[in-house]
Write a protein that holds these residues in place. Structure first.
Motif, PDB file in Angstrom:
ATOM      1  N   ALA A   1       0.832  -1.202   0.000  1.00  0.00           N
ATOM      2  CA  ALA A   1       0.000   0.000   0.000  1.00  0.00           C
ATOM      3  C   ALA A   1       0.863   1.246   0.000  1.00  0.00           C
ATOM      4  CB  ALA A   1      -0.910   0.010   1.228  1.00  0.00           C
ATOM      5  N   SER A   2       0.500   2.187  -0.863  1.00  0.00           N
ATOM      6  CA  SER A   2       1.150   3.477  -0.937  1.00  0.00           C
ATOM      7  C   SER A   2       0.060   4.544  -0.850  1.00  0.00           C
ATOM      8  CB  SER A   2       1.932   3.600  -2.252  1.00  0.00           C
ATOM      9  OG  SER A   2       2.484   4.894  -2.375  1.00  0.00           O
ATOM     10  N   LEU A   3      -0.042   5.190   0.319  1.00  0.00           N
ATOM     11  CA  LEU A   3      -1.071   6.196   0.565  1.00  0.00           C
ATOM     12  C   LEU A   3      -0.371   7.504   0.914  1.00  0.00           C
ATOM     13  CD1 LEU A   3      -3.338   4.040   2.903  1.00  0.00           C
ATOM     14  CD2 LEU A   3      -3.563   4.313   0.448  1.00  0.00           C
ATOM     15  N   LEU A   4      -0.528   8.511   0.079  1.00  0.00           N
ATOM     16  CA  LEU A   4       0.107   9.799   0.353  1.00  0.00           C
ATOM     17  C   LEU A   4      -0.575  10.484   1.533  1.00  0.00           C
ATOM     18  CD1 LEU A   4       2.280  11.802  -0.506  1.00  0.00           C
ATOM     19  CD2 LEU A   4       0.613  12.823  -2.050  1.00  0.00           C
ATOM     20  N   SER A   5      -1.894  10.547   1.499  1.00  0.00           N
ATOM     21  CA  SER A   5      -2.671  11.157   2.569  1.00  0.00           C
ATOM     22  C   SER A   5      -3.788  10.196   2.924  1.00  0.00           C
ATOM     23  CB  SER A   5      -3.244  12.498   2.105  1.00  0.00           C
ATOM     24  OG  SER A   5      -4.134  13.009   3.073  1.00  0.00           O
ATOM     25  N   GLY A   6      -3.626   9.438   3.958  1.00  0.00           N
ATOM     26  CA  GLY A   6      -4.625   8.447   4.358  1.00  0.00           C
ATOM     27  C   GLY A   6      -4.000   7.413   5.261  1.00  0.00           C
ATOM     28  N   LYS A   7      -4.822   6.539   5.801  1.00  0.00           N
ATOM     29  CA  LYS A   7      -4.381   5.511   6.744  1.00  0.00           C
ATOM     30  C   LYS A   7      -4.869   4.139   6.303  1.00  0.00           C
ATOM     31  CE  LYS A   7      -4.601   8.630  10.657  1.00  0.00           C
ATOM     32  NZ  LYS A   7      -5.189   8.915  11.952  1.00  0.00           N
TER      33      LYS A   7
END
Length: 84
Positions: free
Chosen positions: A44-50
């Protein structure tokens, strides 16, 4: 196998029992439901998020299946639910 791409919008997979899910989203959360006993290989690659996992069960179930989950998102959460 499921592959979903969206520029804006929520991706919801209510009950998945397959082997591979790939999602890409510019703006919007990804929610996926999987059965107990699913071992997840997560990329998982999330710039803004959890990444939000379900709480651990009191009695872990045996591994019944394995799946690969790949998610890329600029803005949005990854929510994994346990379903029956």
């Amino acid at each position: 196998t499921i592959e979903v791409n969206t520029a804006s919008g929520r991706i919801t997979i209510e009950h998945y029992t397959g082997g591979e899910v790939t999602t890409k989203s510019m703006s919007g959360s990804v929610e996926i439901g999987m059965e107990p006993g699913t071992k997840v290989d997560l990329d998982a690659s999330l710039l803004s998020g959890k990444v939000k996992w379900p709480p651990k069960p009191a009695r872990p179930s045996e591994v019944k299946r394995e799946m690969t989950l790949r998610t890329k998102s600029v803005s949005g959460d990854l929510v994994i639910n346990r379903v029956q």
